[in-house]
Design a protein around this motif. Structure first.
Motif, PDB file in Angstrom:
ATOM      1  N   ILE A 201     -74.819  22.718  55.270  1.00  0.00           N
ATOM      2  CA  ILE A 201     -73.454  22.902  54.558  1.00  0.00           C
ATOM      3  C   ILE A 201     -73.850  22.918  53.027  1.00  0.00           C
ATOM      4  O   ILE A 201     -73.275  23.714  52.509  1.00  0.00           O
ATOM      5  CB  ILE A 201     -72.577  21.650  54.973  1.00  0.00           C
ATOM      6  CG1 ILE A 201     -72.492  21.722  56.396  1.00  0.00           C
ATOM      7  CG2 ILE A 201     -71.160  22.038  54.478  1.00  0.00           C
ATOM      8  CD1 ILE A 201     -71.675  20.651  56.909  1.00  0.00           C
TER       9      ILE A 201
ATOM     10  N   THR B  45     -66.780  25.229  64.176  1.00  0.00           N
ATOM     11  CA  THR B  45     -65.421  24.548  63.671  1.00  0.00           C
ATOM     12  C   THR B  45     -64.459  25.493  64.024  1.00  0.00           C
ATOM     13  O   THR B  45     -63.196  25.070  64.307  1.00  0.00           O
ATOM     14  CB  THR B  45     -65.666  24.076  62.344  1.00  0.00           C
ATOM     15  OG1 THR B  45     -66.075  25.371  61.454  1.00  0.00           O
ATOM     16  CG2 THR B  45     -66.480  23.182  62.074  1.00  0.00           C
TER      17      THR B  45
ATOM     18  N   GLN C 224     -52.603  18.924  60.437  1.00  0.00           N
ATOM     19  CA  GLN C 224     -52.469  18.014  61.228  1.00  0.00           C
ATOM     20  C   GLN C 224     -53.515  18.137  62.355  1.00  0.00           C
ATOM     21  O   GLN C 224     -54.502  17.183  62.717  1.00  0.00           O
ATOM     22  CB  GLN C 224     -51.543  17.466  62.149  1.00  0.00           C
ATOM     23  CG  GLN C 224     -51.537  16.146  62.847  1.00  0.00           C
ATOM     24  CD  GLN C 224     -50.264  16.040  63.611  1.00  0.00           C
ATOM     25  OE1 GLN C 224     -49.712  16.954  64.136  1.00  0.00           O
ATOM     26  NE2 GLN C 224     -50.021  14.755  64.029  1.00  0.00           N
ATOM     27  N   GLY C 225     -53.645  19.414  62.821  1.00  0.00           N
ATOM     28  CA  GLY C 225     -54.800  19.848  63.945  1.00  0.00           C
ATOM     29  C   GLY C 225     -56.419  19.924  63.401  1.00  0.00           C
ATOM     30  O   GLY C 225     -57.116  19.661  64.186  1.00  0.00           O
ATOM     31  N   THR C 226     -56.505  19.937  62.351  1.00  0.00           N
ATOM     32  CA  THR C 226     -57.986  20.249  61.497  1.00  0.00           C
ATOM     33  C   THR C 226     -58.413  18.812  61.246  1.00  0.00           C
ATOM     34  O   THR C 226     -57.662  17.908  60.528  1.00  0.00           O
ATOM     35  CB  THR C 226     -57.925  20.872  59.994  1.00  0.00           C
ATOM     36  OG1 THR C 226     -56.893  22.129  60.536  1.00  0.00           O
ATOM     37  CG2 THR C 226     -59.180  21.518  59.882  1.00  0.00           C
ATOM     38  N   PRO C 227     -59.467  18.422  61.755  1.00  0.00           N
ATOM     39  CA  PRO C 227     -60.182  17.124  61.608  1.00  0.00           C
ATOM     40  C   PRO C 227     -60.567  17.240  59.932  1.00  0.00           C
ATOM     41  O   PRO C 227     -60.999  18.037  59.647  1.00  0.00           O
ATOM     42  CB  PRO C 227     -61.278  17.125  62.495  1.00  0.00           C
ATOM     43  CG  PRO C 227     -61.327  18.113  63.572  1.00  0.00           C
ATOM     44  CD  PRO C 227     -60.233  18.934  62.979  1.00  0.00           C
TER      45      PRO C 227
ATOM     46  N   TYR D 111     -57.818  23.689  69.690  1.00  0.00           N
ATOM     47  CA  TYR D 111     -56.744  22.769  69.583  1.00  0.00           C
ATOM     48  C   TYR D 111     -55.581  23.327  69.346  1.00  0.00           C
ATOM     49  O   TYR D 111     -54.374  23.104  69.963  1.00  0.00           O
ATOM     50  CB  TYR D 111     -56.998  21.824  68.323  1.00  0.00           C
ATOM     51  CG  TYR D 111     -55.722  21.087  67.870  1.00  0.00           C
ATOM     52  CD1 TYR D 111     -55.410  19.771  68.471  1.00  0.00           C
ATOM     53  CD2 TYR D 111     -54.970  21.640  66.999  1.00  0.00           C
ATOM     54  CE1 TYR D 111     -54.471  19.200  68.151  1.00  0.00           C
ATOM     55  CE2 TYR D 111     -53.916  20.974  66.461  1.00  0.00           C
ATOM     56  CZ  TYR D 111     -53.606  19.708  67.222  1.00  0.00           C
ATOM     57  OH  TYR D 111     -52.569  18.951  66.700  1.00  0.00           O
ATOM     58  N   LEU D 112     -55.492  24.517  68.624  1.00  0.00           N
ATOM     59  CA  LEU D 112     -54.103  25.188  68.007  1.00  0.00           C
ATOM     60  C   LEU D 112     -53.637  25.703  69.570  1.00  0.00           C
ATOM     61  O   LEU D 112     -52.264  25.602  69.740  1.00  0.00           O
ATOM     62  CB  LEU D 112     -54.215  26.156  67.219  1.00  0.00           C
ATOM     63  CG  LEU D 112     -54.338  25.584  65.911  1.00  0.00           C
ATOM     64  CD1 LEU D 112     -54.414  26.926  64.836  1.00  0.00           C
ATOM     65  CD2 LEU D 112     -52.999  24.968  65.519  1.00  0.00           C
TER      66      LEU D 112
ATOM     67  N   ALA E 167     -50.961  22.831  61.298  1.00  0.00           N
ATOM     68  CA  ALA E 167     -52.367  23.309  61.210  1.00  0.00           C
ATOM     69  C   ALA E 167     -53.185  22.192  60.274  1.00  0.00           C
ATOM     70  O   ALA E 167     -54.254  21.804  60.854  1.00  0.00           O
ATOM     71  CB  ALA E 167     -52.363  24.714  60.430  1.00  0.00           C
TER      72      ALA E 167
ATOM     73  N   MET F  80     -66.081  19.951  55.639  1.00  0.00           N
ATOM     74  CA  MET F  80     -67.126  20.953  55.742  1.00  0.00           C
ATOM     75  C   MET F  80     -66.854  22.385  55.111  1.00  0.00           C
ATOM     76  O   MET F  80     -67.515  22.555  54.136  1.00  0.00           O
ATOM     77  CB  MET F  80     -67.400  21.374  57.140  1.00  0.00           C
ATOM     78  CG  MET F  80     -67.961  20.328  57.698  1.00  0.00           C
ATOM     79  SD  MET F  80     -68.155  20.906  59.662  1.00  0.00           S
ATOM     80  CE  MET F  80     -69.201  19.404  60.299  1.00  0.00           C
TER      81      MET F  80
ATOM     82  N   TYR G 267     -63.037  16.038  58.766  1.00  0.00           N
ATOM     83  CA  TYR G 267     -64.528  16.473  58.223  1.00  0.00           C
ATOM     84  C   TYR G 267     -64.767  17.939  58.413  1.00  0.00           C
ATOM     85  O   TYR G 267     -65.465  18.424  57.774  1.00  0.00           O
ATOM     86  CB  TYR G 267     -65.127  15.822  59.303  1.00  0.00           C
ATOM     87  CG  TYR G 267     -65.105  15.867  60.701  1.00  0.00           C
ATOM     88  CD1 TYR G 267     -65.830  16.929  61.350  1.00  0.00           C
ATOM     89  CD2 TYR G 267     -64.592  14.965  61.449  1.00  0.00           C
ATOM     90  CE1 TYR G 267     -65.609  17.101  62.730  1.00  0.00           C
ATOM     91  CE2 TYR G 267     -64.181  15.047  62.899  1.00  0.00           C
ATOM     92  CZ  TYR G 267     -64.869  16.474  63.564  1.00  0.00           C
ATOM     93  OH  TYR G 267     -64.745  16.401  64.878  1.00  0.00           O
ATOM     94  N   VAL G 268     -63.740  18.514  59.356  1.00  0.00           N
ATOM     95  CA  VAL G 268     -63.925  20.051  59.212  1.00  0.00           C
ATOM     96  C   VAL G 268     -63.526  20.603  58.051  1.00  0.00           C
ATOM     97  O   VAL G 268     -64.008  21.486  57.428  1.00  0.00           O
ATOM     98  CB  VAL G 268     -63.202  20.628  60.554  1.00  0.00           C
ATOM     99  CG1 VAL G 268     -63.240  22.155  60.341  1.00  0.00           C
ATOM    100  CG2 VAL G 268     -63.663  20.188  61.724  1.00  0.00           C
TER     101      VAL G 268
ATOM    102  N   ILE H 271     -66.781  10.211  59.660  1.00  0.00           N
ATOM    103  CA  ILE H 271     -67.637  11.574  59.555  1.00  0.00           C
ATOM    104  C   ILE H 271     -67.509  12.249  58.236  1.00  0.00           C
ATOM    105  O   ILE H 271     -68.372  12.991  57.907  1.00  0.00           O
ATOM    106  CB  ILE H 271     -67.435  12.432  60.775  1.00  0.00           C
ATOM    107  CG1 ILE H 271     -67.331  11.674  62.248  1.00  0.00           C
ATOM    108  CG2 ILE H 271     -67.896  13.938  61.099  1.00  0.00           C
ATOM    109  CD1 ILE H 271     -66.301  12.424  63.289  1.00  0.00           C
TER     110      ILE H 271
ATOM    111  N   ILE I  35     -61.000  24.452  66.127  1.00  0.00           N
ATOM    112  CA  ILE I  35     -59.681  24.511  65.823  1.00  0.00           C
ATOM    113  C   ILE I  35     -58.738  25.314  66.727  1.00  0.00           C
ATOM    114  O   ILE I  35     -57.883  25.028  67.020  1.00  0.00           O
ATOM    115  CB  ILE I  35     -59.530  25.113  64.257  1.00  0.00           C
ATOM    116  CG1 ILE I  35     -60.540  23.992  63.399  1.00  0.00           C
ATOM    117  CG2 ILE I  35     -58.079  24.968  63.994  1.00  0.00           C
ATOM    118  CD1 ILE I  35     -60.397  24.574  61.878  1.00  0.00           C
TER     119      ILE I  35
END
Lengths: 339, 280
Positions: B240, B252, A156-159, B259-260, A154, A165, A161-162, A277, B256
C-alpha cells in the motif's frame, strides 16, 4: 423485609453480568493455550530453551519468568487460581520480546497514542453524525435525505481499515500527506511546535478514515431515532402551537441524542479493539500495531495482556453506558424506581 | 410462488441478488475459465496489470487475478461455514429459550449476553492466536468465526418467537398436544423464515469481513487463499505504501460489494415481510 430500590437491583444485575463476562473471557484466555494440542506456550518455552546457547544469561531469566508466571508443572486448578489472583492484582507479567519490561509498562507506552487518535475522531464523528442524522430525518424522503441515506449506508458498510488503505494509496499517489507512522522518522516526540505540526500532518489520514467510517453509523442511527421521535404526539403539538422548524430541530436533536450518548460510551470502549487494523495499515504506533508485532513475535505474555485490557475496557464502557442511560433519561430511571 | 414474483419486483432485492450471484459465479466458475494457478510464479514481482496478467503480479510473483478468483471462492466458503454454524446455534438457542422459558431461557440469555458483550472479533483473535499457524484453513477459521458471532441473533430469534407464541394458533397447537419441538419446527420456523434468510445474509457478510480482519492482524487464514490472505500478503510486503494498488483495490472492492449486495437483500426481505419495522 425492607424493599430494595429497583435501581440498585438493576445496577447489581448489570455488575453481575459484567463480572461474569470478564470471568468467562479470562477463563477462555487461561484455558486456550493449555488445551490446544501441541500447547503453544510449552512450544514457546522450548524454543527459548533451544536459543539459550546464543544468549544464556538473558534466556535463562526469560525462561524462569515464564515458568514462574505460568507454572506449567503444577496442577491445572492451581495454575488457574494463580492466574486469576495475578489478574485481580493487575499483574500481567513481563513481555518475552521486551524482557524484562512488564506488560503494563508496554501498554502504558502505546495507549496514549491510540487514545490521541481515537477519542477526537470518534467524538467529532458523533457530533457531525448526529447533526447529519437529524437533518436527514427532518427532510425524510426529500432530495437531501435521498443523497444522505445511501452515502451514510456506504460509509457504514466500509470497514475503517479499507477506507484507510484507499487513503494511503491516494497519499502515495499525490504525495499530499505522509502515508505511514505518527511522525517523521527523524522527529523526536516532544511538545515542540515543529513536532506537533509534523504529528498533525501524519494525523489527518488515520483521523479521516476513522471519522468518516464511523460517521455513517452515527448518522443512520440518529436518523432512525429522530424519525421515531418525529412521529410522537409532542412533536405534532410543537408544530401546532407554531414553534419554528429551527427550534423544533434543536428539540429533536436533544431528544434523540439520549440513546446516542449511551452508544458513544459503548463505542469509545470498543474503539481501541476496533481500530487495531486501521493502526496497522497506517503503521501508527498505538496498541493495534503493538498487538500485531506481539502476534508476529508470538509474545504470548503481551498478547494476553492486550486482550485482558481491551476486554476490560469494553466491559467497563458497557457498564458505564447502561448507568448513564438510567441516570440521564428520567423515563428509564422512573421505570426502574417502579413508581 | 407469488412471494418470489413480488420480491423480484423490488429493485433493491434484484440489484443485491444480481451482484451477489455474479460474485458467487466468479468464485465458482472463474478458476475453471481463467486457468492460471494462484500459487505459481508467473513473472517478475509487481508487474502492473497488462493483457497477459489482467490484474498484474503480486509481491511473490503470482498472478493477482488467479489469486482473486480463488480468494473469492475461499472467502465465500469461510462465510458459508461461519454463517451456517452461527445461524444453527442462534436459531436453536433462540427458539429453545423462547419456547421452554424458565431456567432454560435465563441460562441461554445470560450466555448470549456474555457473547454479545465480549466482542466477537477479540474472542476470535484469542482463539486464533493460539491455534497453530499450519492448521488455520477454511474450516477452522470458519468454525472460529461461527462459534463467536451468534449472540445477537439468538436474541433476535428469541424475541420474534416470543411474539408468535402469543398467537391463537399456537394455543391450538398446544391444546392439540403438539410437542414443543414440533411447535418450533412446524409453526415457528416457517413464519420466521424470511428473518432467518436475512440473518444468514448478514452473518455471511460479517463473517467474510471478520476473516479479512483476523488475517490482516496475523491470526487468521494461512493455508487457503481468501480475500484476507491476499490483503495480508499485500500488507506484509508494504504494497500500500509503495502505491501498488492492484493487490489492494480488487479484494477490498469485492468485499464491499459482497456487503452492499447482501445488505440490500437482507433489508428488502425484512421490509417486505415486516413492513411496519422498515424505517428507510
Amino acid at each position: 423485609m425492607p424493599k430494595i430500590n429497583p435501581f440498585i437491583v438493576f445496577i447489581l444485575k448489570r455488575l453481575g453480568i459484567m463480572v461474569l463476562s470478564f470471568f468467562v473471557a479470562s477463563t477462555i484466555m487461561f484455558l486456550l493455550p493449555r488445551i490446544i494440542p501441541g500447547n503453544p506456550l510449552a512450544v514457546k518455552v522450548y524454543q527459548i530453551l533451544q536459543q539459550s546457547a546464543s544468549n544464556p544469561e538473558m534466556i535463562k531469566s526469560v525462561e524462569k519468568m515464564l515458568m514462574d508466571y505460568f507454572k506449567l508443572d503444577r496442577p491445572l486448578y492451581e495454575q488457574y487460581f494463580d492466574f486469576l489472583i495475578n489478574l485481580l492484582h493487575g499483574d500481567l507479567g513481563k513481555s518475552i520480546t521486551y524482557f524484562p519490561r512488564t506488560v503494563n509498562e508496554i501498554v502504558a507506552m502505546y495507549l496514549p497514542w491510540t487514545l490521541a487518535l481515537l477519542v477526537p475522531a470518534i467524538i467529532a464523528s458523533w457530533i457531525v453524525g448526529n447533526y447529519v442524522g437529524v437533518i436527514a430525518a427532518m427532510n425524510r424522503g426529500k432530495a437531501v435525505d435521498k443523497v444522505l441515506l445511501p452515502l451514510l449506508a456506504a460509509l457504514q458498510g466500509t470497514p475503517a481499515y479499507v477506507f484507510g488503505m484507499y487513503l494511503v494509496l491516494l497519499a502515495v499517489a499525490t504525495k499530499w500527506f505522509p502515508a505511514s507512522g505518527a511522525y517523521s522518522p527523524t522527529a523526536i516526540p516532544s511538545l515542540s511546535w515543529s513536532f506537533i505540526v509534523d504529528y498533525l500532518h501524519h494525523y489527518i489520514l488515520p483521523f479521516l478514515s476513522i471519522f468518516l467510517t464511523s460517521l455513517g453509523g452515527w448518522g443512520l442511527s440518529m436518523r432512525n431515532i429522530a424519525i421515531q421521535e418525529l412521529s410522537m404526539d409532542y412533536m405534532d403539538y410543537a408544530r401546532v402551537i407554531g414553534i419554528s422548524p429551527r427550534k423544533t430541530q434543536s428539540y429533536l436533536f436533544r431528544l434523540s441524542a439520549l440513546p446516542q450518548i449511551v452508544g458513544l460510551a459503548i463505542v469509545l470502549g470498543w474503539s481501541v479493539a476496533g481500530s487495531i487494523i486501521t493502526e496497522i495499515i497506517f503503521a501508527y504506533p498505538g496498541i493495534g500495531t503493538a498487538l500485531w508485532s506481539a502476534i508476529q513475535a508470538q509474545d504470548y505474555m503481551l498478547i494476553q495482556g492486550y486482550f485482558v485490557i481491551l476486554i476490560g475496557t469494553i466491559l467497563l464502557a458497557n457498564f458505564i453506558s447502561e448507568i448513564i442511560f438510567a441516570v440521564v433519561d428520567p423515563r428509564v430511571r422512573y421505570a426502574y424506581a417502579g413508581e | 410462488m407469488s412471494i418470489l414474483t413480488d420480491l423480484f419486483r423490488i429493485p433493491k432485492f434484484v440489484a443485491g441478488l444480481a451482484i451477489f450471484l455474479t460474485i458467487v459465479a466468479l468464485g465458482l466458475v472463474g478458476p475453471l475459465i481463467y486457468r492460471v494457478s494462484p500459487t505459481d510464479i508467473v513473472g517478475p514481482r509487481y508487474t502492473p496489470p497488462s493483457p497477459s496478467h489482467p490484474l498484474g503480479i503480486d509481491a511473490l510473483g503470482r498472478d493477482v487475478l488467479a489469486q482473486l478468483l480463488y480468494g473469492i471462492r475461499g472467502s465465500l466458503l469461510v462465510g458459508a461455514v461461519a454463517a451456517g454454524i452461527a445461524l444453527g446455534l442462534s436459531l436453536f438457542l433462540g427458539t429453545i429459550a423462547a419456547v421452554f422459558g424458565g431456567l432454560v431461557d435465563k441460562v441461554i440469555m445470560v450466555i448470549s449476553e456474555v457473547f454479545i458483550i465480549i466482542p466477537s472479533l477479540l474472542l476470535m483473535m484469542v482463539l486464533a492466536a493460539y491455534l497453530s499457524p499450519g492448521a488455520r484453513n477454511i474450516w477452522l477459521v470458519g468454525f472460529v468465526i461461527g462459534i463467536t458471532s451468534w449472540g445477537g441473533w439468538a436474541r433476535g430469534f428469541r424475541s420474534r418467537t416470543m411474539s408468535i407464541l402469543q398467537s391463537e394458533f399456537i394455543k391450538m397447537a398446544i391444546l392439540s398436544g403438539a410437542s414443543r419441538v414440533s411447535i418450533i419446527l412446524r409453526d415457528i420456523v416457517p413464519i420466521i423464515s424470511p428473518y432467518i434468510l436475512a440473518s444468514f445474509a448478514m452473518l455471511f457478510t460479517s463473517a467474510i469481513t471478520a476473516e479479512v480482519g483476523l488475517t490482516i492482524v496475523g491470526v487468521g487464514m494461512t493455508k487457503d487463499i481468501t480475500l484476507g490472505l491476499i490483503l495480508y500478503i499485500a500488507q506484509l510486503y508494504a504494497n500500500i505504501t509503495q502505491g501498488i494498488w492492484w493487490t489492494v483495490v480488487p479484494p477490498t472492492l469485492v468485499m464491499i460489494l459482497i456487503y452492499l449486495s447482501l445488505y440490500l437483500v437482507a433489508i428488502s426481505l425484512d421490509e417486505y415481510f415486516s413492513p411496519k419495522l422498515g424505517t428507510a
